[in-house]
Design a protein around this motif. Structure first.
Motif, PDB file in Angstrom:
ATOM      1  N   GLU A  26       0.824  -1.207   0.000  1.00  0.00           N
ATOM      2  CA  GLU A  26       0.000   0.000   0.000  1.00  0.00           C
ATOM      3  C   GLU A  26       0.857   1.255   0.000  1.00  0.00           C
ATOM      4  N   ILE A  27       1.930   1.205   0.798  1.00  0.00           N
ATOM      5  CA  ILE A  27       2.805   2.374   0.854  1.00  0.00           C
ATOM      6  C   ILE A  27       3.481   2.585  -0.499  1.00  0.00           C
ATOM      7  N   ALA A  28       3.939   1.491  -1.103  1.00  0.00           N
ATOM      8  CA  ALA A  28       4.594   1.593  -2.413  1.00  0.00           C
ATOM      9  C   ALA A  28       3.638   2.191  -3.431  1.00  0.00           C
ATOM     10  N   ARG A  29       2.391   1.755  -3.361  1.00  0.00           N
ATOM     11  CA  ARG A  29       1.390   2.216  -4.316  1.00  0.00           C
ATOM     12  C   ARG A  29       1.169   3.725  -4.165  1.00  0.00           C
ATOM     13  N   ALA A  30       1.108   4.164  -2.908  1.00  0.00           N
ATOM     14  CA  ALA A  30       0.900   5.591  -2.684  1.00  0.00           C
ATOM     15  C   ALA A  30       2.140   6.385  -3.083  1.00  0.00           C
TER      16      ALA A  30
END
Lengths: 299, 301, 247
Positions: free
Chosen positions: C156-160
């Motif tokens: 999720e962090i990578a996506r953001a």
């Protein structure tokens, strides 16, 4: 104006039958948050079994009611195990599609059981026309209406005065919490289906008996009338089912009077379509829809 | 001269594949439509009217019928934007039944060669003579159907590889999450509905001209549940999924003698079992991904 | 950078937020803490446009975004993760990140019909870079559903992160994690994500907050009860009372 009022009276009489069918949908939806599209066809199979007994063995009304109800319950349980119990807990849509497929299956089974187009269904109501001022009512519709009220009262007693009824309402309100209270929700779903099937079998018997015939279209008819009535009134609400049934009856009676059978059917679907777009929860059932929405948006 | 019955079955598979693909396109974008038969039916009537009553060429009629179907689908898509899940499914079903019943009211006849021709309510719409008037053989028409099917497949493969296809699949998994990735779901839901309507429409016009007779009853829920089930059986991981579903149903169930007359019993049961054991069909996303990676390894070796 | 002015929100009878003012400074990590039900997630949902505030304004670079929809706000440069992890389960890890980048493409017809993952597409490079940052590059070809929870949070962090957002919102990045995992994600945020970036972190775990945040804001019953330097804030009596009850 007299015409319109007369239509409304007829509509309420018919609508009581719709309300019974809608109760079946609303109970299942209330408890499981799922739709059982096979409801109508399972009633039809029950009715076919009843007719089969009537034609081959006995004309005893009680026996025929019993056969109809028992067969409906048996089919209902088959549907519950296959389309609801076995399907993953979070897959409400899969259950609906599955019950749709099983519907087609049940229709073909019914065709094989009784291959003719129509069969007589035993009538236990004498038909006379009763005049009330400028209006008239058919006696079999009055009996049906009264019997519907009796069934409703019984259902209400079951739900609000018995322990299984309480468990049913608990699961309907909050499945997780009721699991922690020691209620086995799988058993409750089974119970809901059984109750609904009994109700459906009786409703089918009443409606067909007033019609004195059963056709292969009854499955489709029953599913749609019940579904439309529930969705108009309110998803998962008992009051909603009754309101919706009566509303549908009144609208149909008027549409029939002013436009004929085709317009009547189209108007029912149109009403459903518009209601789903404008207020998917129906007249009084918006709470469930907003809850589902809120659960989805809890991020 | 190949067997005409066999050709009819084969062309049937082709046309039904089109409506199955249309249901599939909505399935991967996360909506279950019980109503694709409506667009199939609208286009069947519109296309047949165009060739038979107005004397249009078939290609124009195909375009006309399918565009009309796409228009109707877009309209329903816009109306049903706010609802999803079972509410959407029931709404599409209600719409399809409304269309089917309205076709019973549709009467539009013109006298051609001393005969009244055109849709006539419950009587149906016969004498769709384009095939005969233009001396098209069954074989040629079957080839035409498959040509169009191939075009549609090619187009769908392109979509699957494109951004649009990825957005459809994102929507199919989590509309809210898709929104938070900066995509407006409204636009793409309607796009999917319109494309699906157009594809179903292609099948409809082809169907009318293949059978030369249509009636409202053909476009009932039975057609809709089949269209939906093909994708669910074959698998939602690849465009070929619905075609595999069609092949299993028509190719296999139709030809096995033992189950003749009990076809819906077997088919309905099959769908129910699939939903229990393989909810996204035989070739679901995982299996397709796995097969692709195997193929890639083979290719390299 | 991002500024909230008097934001209020009511659900039915319940007033969840009352007149919240908040100012995020460029390039700093702000923490948002508060007991359960204090309105943290609601605040984040308002910032990211999941629903609009009843009153008050949200300003991004001085521009009012409080009526903009979630997708518009994302395109303006606010990316987020979710408290209950939300990923595209039926896509590969890499595709999950590419999905986020697709949302930032201009939605022209040619862009839409173009290949999602052309070889040599800068999007693929960006996505791989983001995965590398959070340490998921090895798993890029796995199906996202196969990842364990801590790695999902990283995804999720990578996506953001891939969208290079102006404001990065992390909703409980260490929710449901063991102390070791928490320490590792908090180190990740501090050393590789936070530098030079404007972030809001919502968290219960004080060690993470004190490790990554330069600024802290405490909510209780929908009101801001304290704000400032983390160390001084947590020692304020109101804050201790909100968390532990009256001592």
């Amino acid at each position: 104006m007299t015409d319109f009022l007369q239509n409304c009276i007829d509509g309420v009489m018919f609508g009581s039958g719709y309300a019974l069918l809608a109760l079946g949908f609303t109970l299942v939806f209330g408890v499981m948050k799922r739709l059982n599209l096979s409801f109508g066809p399972s009633i039809m199979l029950g009715a076919y079994a009843g007719t089969w007994v009537y034609l081959n063995f006995s004309q005893n009304a009680l026996l025929i009611v019993l056969v109809t109800v028992i067969t409906t319950v048996a089919v209902g349980i088959y549907v519950e195990r296959l389309c609801f119990w076995a399907v993953r807990r979070d897959a409400a849509i899969a259950s609906m599609v599955s019950s749709f497929a099983i519907w087609m299956q049940l229709e073909e089974v019914a065709m094989h059981l009784l291959p003719e187009r129509t069969y007589p269904f035993p009538t236990f109501f004498t038909s006379t026309v009763i005049d009330i001022g400028p209006f008239f009512v058919r006696s079999e519709h009055i009996s049906m209406f009264l019997l519907t009220l009796v069934l409703l009262a019984l259902l209400h007693l079951f739900l609000f005065r018995t322990r299984p009824g309480l468990a049913l309402r608990a699961v309907s309100d909050n499945p997780l919490a009721s699991t922690y209270m020691g209620i086995n929700s799988s058993n409750i779903f089974f119970l809901a289906f059984a109750v609904v099937s009994v109700l459906g079998g009786l409703a089918g018997f009443l409606i067909l008996s007033a019609d004195s015939q059963v056709t292969p279209f009854f499955g489709l008819w029953a599913t749609f009338k019940g579904l439309i009535a529930m969705m108009l009134g309110g998803m998962g609400s008992l009051t909603g089912a009754i309101l919706g049934g009566l509303l549908l009856g009144v609208v149909e009676a008027n549409a029939f009077w002013y436009g004929g059978p085709l317009i009547r059917d189209i108007s029912a679907y149109l009403l459903l379509f518009i209601m789903l777009i404008v207020r998917p929860g129906g007249l009084v059932g918006q709470r469930i829809v907003t809850q589902q929405q809120a659960a989805y948006e809890r991020v | 001269m190949p067997n005409d019955y066999l050709l009819t079955v084969i062309s049937n598979i082709g046309m039904i594949s089109l409506i199955a693909l249309s249901a599939y396109l909505l399935l991967i974008s996360g909506e279950i439509s019980f109503g694709q038969q409506a667009y199939f039916g609208i286009s069947a009537y519109a296309g047949a009217i165009a060739t038979t009553l107005w004397g249009w060429p078939l290609w124009l009629a195909l375009l006309f019928g399918s565009s009309l179907a796409a228009l109707a689908a877009g309209f329903v898509g816009l109306l049903t934007l706010r609802i999803s899940g079972l509410y959407f499914s029931i709404a599409t079903l209600a719409f399809a039944e409304m269309v089917r019943l309205s076709l019973f009211k549709l009467t539009y006849q013109i006298e051609i060669d001393g005969e009244l021709i055109g849709p006539n309510g419950a009587e149906g719409f016969g004498e769709i003579r384009w095939i005969f008037d233009n001396d098209v053989s069954v074989l040629e028409y079957t080839l035409l159907i498959y040509g169009i099917l191939l075009l549609v497949l090619f187009f769908l493969v392109l979509i699957e590889r494109s951004r649009l296809g990825m957005i459809f699949r994102m929507l199919g998994q989590d509309p809210l999450l898709t929104r938070v990735q900066g995509l407006n779901p409204v636009r793409y839901k309607v796009t999917a509905a319109i494309l699906a309507g157009f594809i179903a429409g292609l099948g409809g016009t082809l169907y009318a001209h293949s059978f030369t007779y249509i009636e409202p009853q053909i476009f009932n829920m039975m057609l809709g549940v089949h269209a939906l089930a093909y994708g669910l059986i074959g698998g939602l991981g690849t465009v070929l999924g619905p075609l595999i579903g069609v092949a299993i149903d028509i190719g296999f169930l139709e030809s096995v003698r033992v189950i003749q007359g009990y076809r819906m019993v077997v088919f309905g049961g099959l769908v129910a079992l699939m939903l229990i054991f393989m909810p996204r069909g035989i070739f679901d996303e995982k299996r397709v991904y796995w097969l692709k990676s195997i193929a890639r390894r083979w290719f390299r070796a | 950078m991002l500024e909230l002015q008097g934001v209020s929100k009511t659900f039915g009878e319940l007033q969840v937020l009352r007149g919240i003012d908040l100012h995020l400074r460029q390039g700093t990590v702000s923490g948002l803490i508060g007991p359960n039900g204090s309105g943290k997630t609601t605040l984040v949902n308002i910032i990211t446009g999941v629903y609009p505030p009843d009153s008050g304004r949200v300003l991004l670079d001085g521009k009012d975004i409080s009526r903009a929809s979630a997708d518009q706000i994302t395109r303006l440069g606010v990316s987020r993760s979710f408290q209950n992890v939300r990923i595209f389960n039926r896509m590969s890890v890499l595709d999950n990140v590419i999905a986020a980048l697709i949302g930032h493409d201009k939605a022209g017809l040619t862009t839409l019909l173009g290949r999602a993952k052309r070889t040599g597409d800068p999007k693929v490079t960006t996505a791989r870079q983001a995965l590398k940052t959070v340490g998921l590059l090895e798993q890029r070809n796995l199906s996202a559903s196969e990842l364990p929870l801590p790695l999902r949070r990283r995804l999720e962090i990578a996506r953001a992160l891939a969208c290079d957002p102006k404001v990065l919102v992390l909703d409980e990045p260490a929710g449901g994690m063991t102390p070791a995992e928490t320490a590792s994600i908090s180190e990740l945020i501090r050393s590789r994500i936070a530098p030079g970036r404007t972030c809001i972190v919502i968290e219960h775990k004080m060690d993470l907050i004190s490790h990554v945040c330069q600024h802290l804001c405490v909510l209780n019953h929908g009101e801001k009860i304290a704000e400032g330097d983390p160390r001084s804030v947590v020692s304020q009596p109101e804050v201790i009372e909100a968390y532990l009850g009256r001592v």
